[in-house]
Design an enzyme around this catalytic site. Structure first.
Site, PDB file in Angstrom:
ATOM      1  N   LYS A  13      40.401   7.317  38.864  1.00 14.92           N
ATOM      2  CA  LYS A  13      41.248   8.439  38.426  1.00 14.92           C
ATOM      3  C   LYS A  13      41.431   8.437  36.909  1.00 14.92           C
ATOM      4  CE  LYS A  13      44.925   7.381  40.902  1.00 14.92           C
ATOM      5  NZ  LYS A  13      44.486   6.150  41.571  1.00 14.92           N
ATOM      6  N   ARG A  88      53.151  10.232  43.567  1.00 10.18           N
ATOM      7  CA  ARG A  88      52.636   9.160  44.419  1.00 10.18           C
ATOM      8  C   ARG A  88      53.400   9.048  45.729  1.00 10.18           C
ATOM      9  NH1 ARG A  88      50.183   5.615  40.323  1.00 10.18           N
ATOM     10  NH2 ARG A  88      49.163   3.840  41.290  1.00 10.18           N
ATOM     11  N   ARG A 127      37.170  -6.057  37.265  1.00 11.72           N
ATOM     12  CA  ARG A 127      37.533  -5.324  36.045  1.00 11.72           C
ATOM     13  C   ARG A 127      38.045  -6.279  34.962  1.00 11.72           C
ATOM     14  NH1 ARG A 127      40.750   0.204  36.758  1.00 11.72           N
ATOM     15  NH2 ARG A 127      42.466  -1.083  37.459  1.00 11.72           N
TER      16      ARG A 127
HETATM   17  P1  AMP Z   1      48.315   3.068  37.905  1.00 16.21           P
HETATM   18  O1  AMP Z   1      47.871   2.656  36.548  1.00 16.21           O
HETATM   19  O2  AMP Z   1      48.425   4.549  38.092  1.00 16.21           O
HETATM   20  O3  AMP Z   1      47.524   2.415  39.005  1.00 16.21           O
HETATM   21  O4  AMP Z   1      49.835   2.523  38.073  1.00 16.21           O
HETATM   22  C1  AMP Z   1      50.152   1.172  37.939  1.00 16.21           C
HETATM   23  C2  AMP Z   1      51.497   0.894  38.612  1.00 16.21           C
HETATM   24  O5  AMP Z   1      52.540   1.672  37.984  1.00 16.21           O
HETATM   25  C3  AMP Z   1      51.586   1.248  40.076  1.00 16.21           C
HETATM   26  O6  AMP Z   1      51.045   0.217  40.919  1.00 16.21           O
HETATM   27  C4  AMP Z   1      53.092   1.423  40.263  1.00 16.21           C
HETATM   28  O7  AMP Z   1      53.756   0.171  40.307  1.00 16.21           O
HETATM   29  C5  AMP Z   1      53.493   2.096  38.947  1.00 16.21           C
HETATM   30  N1  AMP Z   1      53.407   3.578  39.050  1.00 16.21           N
HETATM   31  C6  AMP Z   1      52.507   4.383  38.416  1.00 16.21           C
HETATM   32  N2  AMP Z   1      52.714   5.679  38.736  1.00 16.21           N
HETATM   33  C7  AMP Z   1      53.766   5.697  39.605  1.00 16.21           C
HETATM   34  C8  AMP Z   1      54.433   6.719  40.325  1.00 16.21           C
HETATM   35  N3  AMP Z   1      54.067   8.009  40.242  1.00 16.21           N
HETATM   36  N4  AMP Z   1      55.474   6.357  41.121  1.00 16.21           N
HETATM   37  C9  AMP Z   1      55.866   5.076  41.217  1.00 16.21           C
HETATM   38  N5  AMP Z   1      55.264   4.054  40.603  1.00 16.21           N
HETATM   39  C10 AMP Z   1      54.212   4.343  39.797  1.00 16.21           C
END
Ligand code: AMP
Length: 218
Positions: A13, A88, A127
């Site tokens: 993404k 999410r 990664r």
């Molecule tokens: P990502 O980089 O999008 O995979 O996000 C890393 C981490 O940030 C996730 O595993 C969650 O702990 C937190 N996070 C990111 N976006 C959200 C969201 N929309 N709602 C809640 N937690 C989030």
């Protein structure tokens, strides 16, 4: 163009959002990046969320939605955005819909990048990150010298939430809380299905085609 990218962790993404942001000239908004930079800067928000990110759980909906609301008020979001990692959960999707509705805005499309769990685990455990922002993969995009950044020579590191135990937790969180959004947006006729198990550029072309954009004329 107001787009949401959905999909499990590791589906690409972030990579696709960055490419789309360049092509469509709208900002890439990643709630994960916002949380990580707050953790790095040791802000109050950073202190609140660091344990949550480490465990692979989710930051509370009200905190997350407030952050998105603030971000959307910035001038660069006038003509749209690419949302990466938000919403999410169903409550986030509902709050987002009403947040946009207050400004007579709506989502144009939701791109669902799908990838099997086994591929996710393989991808994420390989990664490697550099503090300068470059991202490598031990199998698909290795640096010239193992463990060292090609561009700046710094030692590479594994992101805390790429550790296998956290990856499995993040996948569980995704299946329990995020995958119901596919149905939520399908009912609104907004879902575009994309196969995430292809090279980066092929996936990008698939997305552009699905959005009705010419690959060289966007
Ligand atoms: P990502 O980089 O999008 O995979 O996000 C890393 C981490 O940030 C996730 O595993 C969650 O702990 C937190 N996070 C990111 N976006 C959200 C969201 N929309 N709602 C809640 N937690 C989030």
């Amino acid at each position: 163009m107001r787009l949401i990218l959905l999909g499990p962790p590791g589906a690409g993404k972030g990579t696709q959002a960055a490419l789309l942001s360049g092509a469509l000239k709208v900002p890439h908004i990643s709630t994960g990046d916002i949380f990580r930079s707050n953790i790095k800067e040791k802000t109050e928000l950073g202190k609140l969320v660091s344990g949550i990110l480490e465990s692979g759980g989710l930051v509370p909906d009200d905190v997350t939605c407030e952050i998105v609301k603030d971000r959307l008020m910035k001038d660069d979001c006038r003509n749209g955005f690419i949302m990466d990692g938000f919403p999410r959960t169903l409550p986030q999707a509902e709050m987002f819909e009403s947040m946009l509705g207050e400004n007579n805005q709506r989502i144009d499309a939701v791109i669902n990048i799908s990838l099997d769990d086994s591929v996710v685990v393989k991808r994420m455990s390989g990664r490697r990150m550099c503090p300068c922002g470059k991202v490598y993969h031990v199998l698909s995009h290795p640096p010239r010298e193992e463990g060292v950044c090609d561009s700046c020579g710094s030692p590479l590191y594994i992101r805390d939430d790429d550790r296998e135990e956290t990856v499995l937790n993040r996948l569980k969180t995704y299946h329990d809380q995020t995958s119901p959004l596919i149905d939520f947006y399908s009912r609104r006729g907004l879902i575009i299905e994309i196969d995430g198990d292809k090279p980066i550029d092929a996936t990008f072309q698939d997305i552009l085609t699905a959005l009705g954009r010419e690959s060289d004329g966007v």
